[in-house]
Write a protein that holds these residues in place. Structure first.
Motif, PDB file in Angstrom:
ATOM      1  N   SER A 275      32.137  40.886  38.066  1.00 53.91           N
ATOM      2  CA  SER A 275      33.250  41.280  38.933  1.00 53.91           C
ATOM      3  C   SER A 275      33.085  40.603  40.284  1.00 53.91           C
ATOM      4  N   ALA A 278      38.663  38.577  44.653  1.00 58.73           N
ATOM      5  CA  ALA A 278      39.423  37.362  44.378  1.00 58.73           C
ATOM      6  C   ALA A 278      39.545  36.469  45.609  1.00 58.73           C
ATOM      7  N   GLY A 286      42.856  28.978  39.808  1.00 60.18           N
ATOM      8  CA  GLY A 286      41.972  29.865  39.051  1.00 60.18           C
ATOM      9  C   GLY A 286      40.531  29.640  39.450  1.00 60.18           C
ATOM     10  N   TYR A 287      39.617  29.974  38.504  1.00 61.59           N
ATOM     11  CA  TYR A 287      38.180  29.887  38.792  1.00 61.59           C
ATOM     12  C   TYR A 287      37.475  29.051  37.730  1.00 61.59           C
ATOM     13  N   ILE A 303      38.942  30.402  34.374  1.00 57.99           N
ATOM     14  CA  ILE A 303      39.494  31.756  34.339  1.00 57.99           C
ATOM     15  C   ILE A 303      40.752  31.763  35.181  1.00 57.99           C
ATOM     16  N   THR A 304      41.845  32.174  34.606  1.00 61.08           N
ATOM     17  CA  THR A 304      43.118  32.251  35.321  1.00 61.08           C
ATOM     18  C   THR A 304      43.749  33.614  35.051  1.00 61.08           C
ATOM     19  N   THR A 307      44.262  35.723  40.680  1.00 65.13           N
ATOM     20  CA  THR A 307      44.141  37.146  41.030  1.00 65.13           C
ATOM     21  C   THR A 307      43.136  37.877  40.133  1.00 65.13           C
ATOM     22  N   THR A 308      42.608  37.206  39.102  1.00 66.69           N
ATOM     23  CA  THR A 308      41.654  37.846  38.192  1.00 66.69           C
ATOM     24  C   THR A 308      40.372  38.235  38.935  1.00 66.69           C
ATOM     25  N   PRO A 309      39.912  39.495  38.813  1.00 66.48           N
ATOM     26  CA  PRO A 309      38.700  39.917  39.524  1.00 66.48           C
ATOM     27  C   PRO A 309      37.504  40.190  38.596  1.00 66.48           C
ATOM     28  N   THR A 310      37.660  40.007  37.269  1.00 66.80           N
ATOM     29  CA  THR A 310      36.570  40.348  36.348  1.00 66.80           C
ATOM     30  C   THR A 310      36.523  39.361  35.189  1.00 66.80           C
ATOM     31  N   ALA A 311      35.359  39.343  34.501  1.00 72.31           N
ATOM     32  CA  ALA A 311      35.189  38.545  33.290  1.00 72.31           C
ATOM     33  C   ALA A 311      33.993  39.087  32.526  1.00 72.31           C
TER      34      ALA A 311
END
Length: 346
Positions: A275, A278, A286-287, A303-304, A307-311
């Motif tokens: 986590s 962003a 993205g990231y 990772i797109t 605004t995504t805050p987790t993976a």
């Protein structure tokens, strides 16, 4: 008299075009990869690059997650007969389940078993009652015949237990056995470092079987003309030492065998829950997420959206140190990266 000529002047439109071209050429020369960057800048709202660039994410953390498959009891079957004794697996057995067989009989002879069954142990008490235990991974052809080579009197008696979710390569985490004689038997405890085991208790007794100890799930209780067997189990969260269990049959001081087996569950799925906060960039795409271990990059992925805050990253290996690196990007532009580490111990 000779007139002097004035220098010829370029039209203003031509001069403006030349200046613009020279400026673009300078931008291309001075900035690495400027063509892609120029496209990115001009495709975004005015002033975006000037105000926020590609801002890095912050606060990256990693927490282990351990997804376990519980051991499931499938069923049990029993039989009794003179030698040979044939035991069939429960009808609910699935291929890949682990089967545990107990065979009890009078005397101390060594019995023969099918080659695809692994002998775990055989214990004899006083030369009067013997309990032999075997296991195997179910294949769909699991009927087993056990033969006593001598002419000792008395029937053989036993059964097969089937469990799903057991580690097929190393099904037994730990075991213990005791023999003795008397009205009361205390089942041997085991100490396991493995979590979420299934503890199986097998009792063999001369003549009548012991009652199932309190707190356990009875799987069978059966007598032949000379021996009695009892099987029970319980789920044990662990790690640690299993509870002490006892059972009694008043008025009978005959010989007994008590055997305890802790079945090992399938290894858990180990992952990292990542986590972060962003990126504040208003135009980053993205990231880039990178996972490495021991200085070797194991995986990279985008990772797109931004605004995504987790993976989630995995599967991982217990006891292995991992480093996770995260950066924001837009085209070929990449922000500074943030990192965190994790050594899972599920």
């Amino acid at each position: 008299m000779t007139r002097s000529r004035r220098p010829r002047q370029l039209p203003r439109r031509v001069l403006a075009a030349v200046v613009g071209a020279l400026g673009l050429l300078a931008l291309t020369v001075l900035l690495p990869g400027a063509s892609a960057r120029f496209t990115s800048v001009t495709a975004n709202p005015a002033g975006a690059w000037a105000t926020d660039g590609v801002a890095a994410p912050t606060g990256l953390t990693a927490v282990q997650t351990c997804t376990r498959t519980p051991i499931t009891f499938r069923g049990a079957t029993t039989a009794t007969s003179q030698s040979p004794l044939t035991l069939s697996p429960p009808a609910t057995t699935q291929v890949g389940d682990v089967l545990v067989a107990q065979v009890a009989y009078y005397g101390a002879a060594t019995i023969s078993a099918p080659s695809d069954w692994t002998h775990l142990f055989t214990d004899t008490s006083g030369g009067f009652v013997t309990s032999a235990v075997y296991h195997k991974v179910a294949t769909g052809a699991d009927t087993a015949t056990f033969t006593r080579p001598d002419s000792s009197p008395g029937d053989m008696v036993g059964g097969i237990l089937a469990y799903g979710g057991v580690d097929r390569s190393s099904p037994v985490a730990v075991s213990a056995r005791v023999t003795g004689a008397g009205e009361t038997v205390t089942l041997p405890t085991v100490t396991t470092t493995v979590k979420d085991t299934m503890v199986v208790y097998l009792l063999g007794r001369r003549v009548a079987p012991f009652p199932t100890p309190g707190g356990l799930r009875e799987r069978w209780k059966l007598s032949s003309d000379s021996e009695g067997v009892t099987a029970a189990d319980e789920s044990f969260v662990g790690p640690g030492t299993t509870p002490s269990r006892s059972t009694s049959l008043a008025g009978s001081t005959t010989e007994y065998v008590a055997q305890t087996i802790a079945l090992r569950p399938v290894a858990p799925l180990v992952e990292a829950a990542l986590s972060w906060t962003a990126s504040s960039s208003s135009w980053a795409t993205g990231y880039h997420l990178e996972r490495s271990s021991g200085g070797t990059v194991q995986s990279t992925r985008p990772i797109t959206p931004i605004t995504t805050p987790t993976a989630t990253e995995g599967p991982l290996v217990n006891g292995t140190a991992y480093t996770f690196r995260l950066s924001a990007y837009r085209g070929t532009w990449t922000s500074a990266s943030v990192t965190t580490t994790l050594t899972p111990s599920c």
